[in-house]
Design a protein around this motif. Sequence first.
Motif, PDB file in Angstrom:
ATOM      1  N   PRO A  89       1.063  -1.356   0.166  1.00 59.23           N
ATOM      2  CA  PRO A  89      -0.041  -0.516  -0.237  1.00 59.23           C
ATOM      3  C   PRO A  89       0.636   1.473   0.270  1.00 59.23           C
ATOM      4  O   PRO A  89       1.800   1.186   0.782  1.00 59.23           O
ATOM      5  CB  PRO A  89      -0.729  -0.815   1.858  1.00 59.23           C
ATOM      6  N   LEU A  90       0.719   1.846  -0.795  1.00 60.34           N
ATOM      7  CA  LEU A  90       1.229   3.846  -0.788  1.00 60.34           C
ATOM      8  C   LEU A  90       1.139   4.330   0.472  1.00 60.34           C
ATOM      9  O   LEU A  90       2.222   5.416   1.050  1.00 60.34           O
ATOM     10  CB  LEU A  90       0.290   4.296  -1.839  1.00 60.34           C
ATOM     11  N   ALA A  91       0.156   4.081   1.010  1.00 62.60           N
ATOM     12  CA  ALA A  91       0.190   4.957   2.412  1.00 62.60           C
ATOM     13  C   ALA A  91       1.403   3.784   3.152  1.00 62.60           C
ATOM     14  O   ALA A  91       1.553   5.251   4.096  1.00 62.60           O
ATOM     15  CB  ALA A  91      -1.132   4.063   3.656  1.00 62.60           C
ATOM     16  N   GLU A  92       1.367   3.360   3.814  1.00 62.35           N
ATOM     17  CA  GLU A  92       2.270   2.499   4.141  1.00 62.35           C
ATOM     18  C   GLU A  92       3.841   3.187   4.017  1.00 62.35           C
ATOM     19  O   GLU A  92       5.516   2.892   4.547  1.00 62.35           O
ATOM     20  CB  GLU A  92       2.617   1.301   4.155  1.00 62.35           C
ATOM     21  N   GLY A 105      -5.189   2.828 -14.415  1.00 59.84           N
ATOM     22  CA  GLY A 105      -6.052   1.777 -13.799  1.00 59.84           C
ATOM     23  C   GLY A 105      -6.614   1.966 -12.473  1.00 59.84           C
ATOM     24  O   GLY A 105      -5.866   2.751 -11.865  1.00 59.84           O
ATOM     25  N   GLU A 106      -7.934   1.527 -12.390  1.00 63.89           N
ATOM     26  CA  GLU A 106      -8.284   2.613 -10.771  1.00 63.89           C
ATOM     27  C   GLU A 106      -7.434   2.500  -9.202  1.00 63.89           C
ATOM     28  O   GLU A 106      -7.648   3.089  -8.807  1.00 63.89           O
ATOM     29  CB  GLU A 106     -10.338   1.861 -10.392  1.00 63.89           C
ATOM     30  N   ALA A 107      -7.123   1.116  -9.766  1.00 63.88           N
ATOM     31  CA  ALA A 107      -6.637   0.610  -7.851  1.00 63.88           C
ATOM     32  C   ALA A 107      -5.168   1.691  -7.653  1.00 63.88           C
ATOM     33  O   ALA A 107      -5.992   2.241  -6.713  1.00 63.88           O
ATOM     34  CB  ALA A 107      -6.079  -0.390  -7.693  1.00 63.88           C
ATOM     35  N   TRP A 108      -4.481   1.990  -8.722  1.00 66.16           N
ATOM     36  CA  TRP A 108      -3.535   2.728  -8.732  1.00 66.16           C
ATOM     37  C   TRP A 108      -4.345   5.069  -7.754  1.00 66.16           C
ATOM     38  O   TRP A 108      -3.239   5.652  -7.137  1.00 66.16           O
ATOM     39  CB  TRP A 108      -2.063   2.798  -9.402  1.00 66.16           C
ATOM     40  N   LYS A 109      -4.735   4.667  -8.921  1.00 64.55           N
ATOM     41  CA  LYS A 109      -5.970   6.078  -8.484  1.00 64.55           C
ATOM     42  C   LYS A 109      -6.273   6.081  -7.155  1.00 64.55           C
ATOM     43  O   LYS A 109      -6.036   7.472  -6.372  1.00 64.55           O
ATOM     44  CB  LYS A 109      -6.870   6.396  -9.813  1.00 64.55           C
ATOM     45  N   ALA A 110      -6.528   5.108  -6.649  1.00 62.34           N
ATOM     46  CA  ALA A 110      -7.693   4.851  -5.439  1.00 62.34           C
ATOM     47  C   ALA A 110      -6.319   5.902  -4.367  1.00 62.34           C
ATOM     48  O   ALA A 110      -6.813   6.378  -3.632  1.00 62.34           O
ATOM     49  CB  ALA A 110      -8.625   4.195  -5.381  1.00 62.34           C
ATOM     50  N   GLN A 111      -5.925   4.349  -4.543  1.00 60.52           N
ATOM     51  CA  GLN A 111      -4.236   4.978  -3.460  1.00 60.52           C
ATOM     52  C   GLN A 111      -3.616   6.275  -3.771  1.00 60.52           C
ATOM     53  O   GLN A 111      -3.511   6.300  -2.186  1.00 60.52           O
ATOM     54  CB  GLN A 111      -3.397   4.312  -3.945  1.00 60.52           C
ATOM     55  N   LEU A 112      -3.692   6.776  -5.012  1.00 58.70           N
ATOM     56  CA  LEU A 112      -2.829   7.696  -4.988  1.00 58.70           C
ATOM     57  C   LEU A 112      -3.517   9.254  -4.385  1.00 58.70           C
ATOM     58  O   LEU A 112      -3.300  10.097  -3.582  1.00 58.70           O
ATOM     59  CB  LEU A 112      -2.410   8.550  -6.299  1.00 58.70           C
ATOM     60  N   ARG A 113      -5.288   9.034  -4.637  1.00 60.95           N
ATOM     61  CA  ARG A 113      -5.874  10.005  -3.928  1.00 60.95           C
ATOM     62  C   ARG A 113      -6.101  10.099  -2.273  1.00 60.95           C
ATOM     63  O   ARG A 113      -5.804  11.016  -1.531  1.00 60.95           O
ATOM     64  CB  ARG A 113      -8.170   9.689  -4.862  1.00 60.95           C
ATOM     65  N   TYR A 115      -4.017   8.323  -0.365  1.00 60.24           N
ATOM     66  CA  TYR A 115      -2.342   9.550  -0.015  1.00 60.24           C
ATOM     67  C   TYR A 115      -2.279  10.552  -0.296  1.00 60.24           C
ATOM     68  O   TYR A 115      -1.913  11.789   0.501  1.00 60.24           O
ATOM     69  CB  TYR A 115      -1.482   8.397  -1.090  1.00 60.24           C
ATOM     70  N   THR A 116      -2.766  11.301  -0.995  1.00 65.49           N
ATOM     71  CA  THR A 116      -2.577  13.123  -1.415  1.00 65.49           C
ATOM     72  C   THR A 116      -3.706  13.647  -0.489  1.00 65.49           C
ATOM     73  O   THR A 116      -3.616  14.364   0.168  1.00 65.49           O
ATOM     74  CB  THR A 116      -2.805  13.574  -3.086  1.00 65.49           C
ATOM     75  N   GLY A 121       1.081  17.790   1.559  1.00 67.64           N
ATOM     76  CA  GLY A 121       1.929  18.910   1.400  1.00 67.64           C
ATOM     77  C   GLY A 121       3.048  18.184   0.484  1.00 67.64           C
ATOM     78  O   GLY A 121       3.747  18.809  -0.476  1.00 67.64           O
ATOM     79  N   VAL A 122       2.580  16.969  -0.346  1.00 70.00           N
ATOM     80  CA  VAL A 122       2.764  15.637  -1.193  1.00 70.00           C
ATOM     81  C   VAL A 122       2.996  16.666  -2.659  1.00 70.00           C
ATOM     82  O   VAL A 122       1.671  16.667  -2.633  1.00 70.00           O
ATOM     83  CB  VAL A 122       3.039  14.961  -1.469  1.00 70.00           C
ATOM     84  N   VAL A 123       4.014  16.776  -3.689  1.00 71.15           N
ATOM     85  CA  VAL A 123       3.530  17.505  -4.674  1.00 71.15           C
ATOM     86  C   VAL A 123       3.718  16.089  -5.800  1.00 71.15           C
ATOM     87  O   VAL A 123       4.371  15.179  -5.648  1.00 71.15           O
ATOM     88  CB  VAL A 123       4.462  17.758  -5.371  1.00 71.15           C
TER      89      VAL A 123
END
Length: 401
Positions: A89-92, A105-113, A115-116, A121-123
């Motif tokens: 998981p990106l969150a970790e 793909g949706e899975a990555w988009k959901a993780q990135l959303r 996370y941000t 503060g992450v660009v």
Amino acid sequence: MSPVSRSFLKALRDLRSYIFCVVARNREQFCRRRGRGARASSMAEQPTSRFAVGYALAPKKRHSFIQPSLVELARGRGIDLVPIDLDRPLAEQGPFDCILHKLYGEAWKAQLRQYTERNRGVVVLDPLEAIERLHNRISMLQVVSELRVPQEKETFGIPKQIVIYDQFALSEAGTLSALRFPLIAKPLVADGSAKSHKMALVYHRDGLLKQKPPVVLQEFVNHGGVIFKVYVVGDYVRCVKRKSLPDVSEEKLECLEGSVSFSQVSNLTATEDREERKYYETMHLGEAEMPPLSFITEIARGLRKAMKLHLFNFDMIRDTKVGNHYLVIDINYFPGYAKMPSYEAVLTDFFWDIVHQKSDDQLGSTAKNDGVSNDALESSTGNDGDGRNMGIHHLGAVKER
Ligand SMILES: O=P(O)(O)O[C@H]1[C@H](O)[C@@H](OP(=O)(O)O)[C@H](OP(=O)(O)O)[C@@H](OP(=O)(O)O)[C@H]1O
Ligand SMILES: Nc1ncnc2c1ncn2[C@@H]1O[C@H](COP(=O)(O)OP(=O)(O)O)[C@@H](O)[C@H]1O
């Protein structure tokens, strides 16, 4: 000394030490900024802060883009390029100052959303919504049609095109009344899949029946077999020439039948046909005149602002019939930068600008939560210099004119 004079002297002393403090603080801030990674950082000026740029890329892209030469150069400037593990998981993961990504793909988009949302503060390079516009060939080019850029000697636009959603419309006589053959049929979706690159040159109406909607039918524009690829990296612009499809003359069109499919220009240009081989042999790519740099730079700047993207390239052809009219035919997010000369230095400068802009914002009282704004990047200078004659420009330079 009277009490009045004493307090006057004390006030003077206080004022002097206040001024001294302000000057010292400003000087320290100035040195800190320079020392942290002045563009031409010397051995004596090693960066004191480090920044992490996480990257989430498909294996092919990772392989071509994350070269040791880039990693090393960035590291020397205080920027660590850190792979994001796509199996975790990106969150970790992290912490990151910036995330660089090109994944579908949706899975990555959901993780990135997610996370941000949690790490304001992450660009993120670049925002998902901004990239998505480029996954549809109509919305991709619509932004070009809407650009308001001064056009003087050179003009630009997009080829005439329509989108067809159902098979029935392909056989309807009225559907195509606005277009002239030959046409190029492109899948509506441009999501990087092999299918999305599968195209066809359609010479006559009967060739249309083989096409698979949803498809974009675009007028094929003769352009002398040369395409101009304009790479944009923040405020940096570089134009290169590449071999493209050969022109289709009126006479040739008469003899050609139906349509011919291709998925890469190199498939069509590595031709067995004697006449076409001769075409490429006599074409002299090197002699083809480049479009004026100021013109390209204006378009690049306009597109960057309108699309809110920092990393993309666009393909332009020059209509041979008109001579000074250019057509944008394709825009790609995060293209193959490794093919761009000195890509390591260009990308490292760009990352440097991004992370320092962010860190300066956070140091100041006006910390931004929404990443680096276009205006903030407008002030960055990019690489300087002699590259201008070679198709290099900085959008900052345009602003100064
Ligand atoms: O169309 P041009 O200007 O040639 O650029 C292509 C496209 O951007 C491709 O993206 P897409 O497939 O999304 O259209 C990209 O593939 P990746 O995104 O797989 O990297 C290629 O990168 P390289 O394969 O690194 O060259 C790049 O060269
Ligand atoms: N309207 C057009 N007129 C002439 N040639 C074109 C046109 N559109 C595309 N091409 C040629 O076809 C190639 C592939 O088209 P493009 O839209 O860039 O596809 P992709 O998104 O798969 O890269 C271009 O590089 C160019 O050589």
